[in-house]
Scaffold this active site. Structure first.
Site, mmCIF file in Angstrom:
data_model
loop_
_atom_site.group_PDB
_atom_site.id
_atom_site.type_symbol
_atom_site.label_atom_id
_atom_site.label_comp_id
_atom_site.label_asym_id
_atom_site.label_seq_id
_atom_site.Cartn_x
_atom_site.Cartn_y
_atom_site.Cartn_z
ATOM 1 C CG HIS A 43 40.926 40.098 42.775
ATOM 2 N ND1 HIS A 43 41.930 40.392 41.873
ATOM 3 C CD2 HIS A 43 40.487 41.293 43.234
ATOM 4 C CE1 HIS A 43 42.088 41.701 41.816
ATOM 5 N NE2 HIS A 43 41.224 42.270 42.627
ATOM 6 C CD GLU A 80 39.174 41.280 39.539
ATOM 7 O OE1 GLU A 80 38.311 41.562 40.386
ATOM 8 O OE2 GLU A 80 40.075 42.074 39.209
#
Ligand SMILES: O=P(O)(O)OC[C@H]1O[C@@H](O)[C@H](O)[C@@H](O)[C@@H]1O
Length: 374
Positions: free
Chosen positions: A240, A348
């Site tokens: 992330h 991500e």
């Protein structure tokens, strides 16, 4: 041969012991695991030896015999040249000979800083909690074994984005197989997660996370093992990454042309990114999209038409692009400064559109490489 302390004074005898220990260690125990298992090497000595070994290799000293003559002076210079340092705040810092650096918290094995040419490349919220009370808002939190919140299935009891980002990882040590990068590994297995998470997701897993710092690259690799002798499990995984930008209004994302995406801001509606002529994704409002299996493996962030950072994927199918825009951060409690949302874009890399089944005894590996382009 007993333990030795790298901090002892420099009598000729100790010099000899230091050289001899190194010679033996390098020959008998080339990997971190073997070194730890080697009885006469305690953990701090092991770390020291690995650092020394790295130093020696970077100075191109060809054999262990050289080490005997040079060990002491290398010992003295190691404080300045150290590629890897354990900090008091449960974090480690990696430093590359080129000057680039990265900092990783043991909490979540979250990379919270990546600097290239003196410039920070990751966004870290000024209100991020770094004390283990909440997943870190910024850097590179690790999403496993579920992306978002599962509404059904074996991961449904888990909180949003799973437990990897909120567990404290073990530092496994330096991985020493490539002269161009400084690499550190972290581990997480069932015993490291809290009892609640063990109940919520009762599988026997093992994760090895490798962070490799190069001159202008940061590589994140996750190896996932199913250690069980009975049960298969399903997982999702995602890096992330909060990338730092000057102003998100100047940002475009390239490499997702003609790819189908699920737009979370429209209840998961499936849309298709425009084709080459209107190629790029402009960020002009809240953006939360899951791009499903782009055929290319590289996504580039541009600012004012200049490529800033590239996100490459290896064995990771999907890409999530997220910017919360102005309103949502006001309810998050850990998003700062007030206009912090302008200074970041999450690109991500992950495998999250589907579930990945890992059979008992099997393992899976996937990586992302962040490359600073400017
Ligand atoms: O606030 P969290 O749990 O860290 O999640 C942040 C965001 O993470 C993104 O990956 C999701 O696509 C978003 O929907 C989510 O809001």
């Amino acid at each position: 041969m007993g333990n030795y302390s790298p901090k002892t004074s420099s009598s000729p005898n100790e010099r000899y012991v230091l050289g001899q220990t190194l010679e033996l260690t390098l020959r008998l125990a080339p990997t971190a695991t073997e070194l730890q298992e080697n009885e006469f090497v305690n953990p701090s000595t092991w770390l020291y030896i690995k650092l020394l070994e790295w130093e020696l290799r970077h100075r191109h000293l060809p054999t262990a015999t050289c080490i005997r003559g040079r060990a002491l002076s290398v010992q003295q210079s190691i404080a300045q040249a150290m590629p890897f340092k354990q900090n008091n705040d449960d974090s480690v810092t990696l430093t590359h000979p080129s000057g680039s650096s990265a900092k990783v918290l043991l909490y979540g094995a979250t990379v919270i800083s990546w600097e290239v040419e003196g410039k920070e490349r990751l966004f870290l919220s000024s209100k991020a909690k770094l004390d283990g009370t909440k997943a870190v808002r910024g850097g590179i939190p690790l999403v496993f074994p579920v992306f978002g919140k599962a509404t059904e299935g074996p991961a449904a009891a888990l909180p949003q984005h799973g437990f990897a980002r909120t567990s404290t990882w073990e530092l496994l040590g330096i991985k020493n197989d490539n002269d161009d990068v400084v690499a550190v590994q972290f581990g997480l297995e069932v015993e490291n997660i809290d009892l609640e998470a063990q109940k919520q997701w009762p599988y026997k897993f093992g994760l090895i996370y490798t962070v490799e710092l190069g001159k202008d690259t940061l590589k994140n690799t996750m190896e996932i093992r199913n250690d069980a002798d009975a049960e298969d499990f399903d997982f999702q995984i995602l890096f992330h990454s909060y990338l730092a930008v000057g102003d998100v209004s100047d940002v475009e994302v390239k490499g997702l042309e003609k790819v189908d995406y699920r737009d979370k801001t429209q209840g998961g509606k499936v849309l298709t990114q425009a084709a080459e002529s209107e190629a790029r994704l402009d960020i002009t409002s809240e953006t939360d999209r899951l791009y499903v299996a782009p055929s290319g493996t590289s996504t580039t962030v541009l600012e004012k038409d200049q490529a800033v950072v590239e996100v490459q994927r290896q064995n990771l199918k999907d890409v999530v692009v997220w910017n919360p825009w102005e309103k949502a951060p006001q309810n998050m409690g850990d998003f700062g400064p007030e206009d912090g949302w302008k200074r970041m874009i999450c690109v991500e890399a992950g495998s999250v559109a589907e579930w990945h089944k890992l059979k008992k005894g099997d393992s899976w590996t996937g990586s992302q490489v962040l490359k600073a382009l400017l």
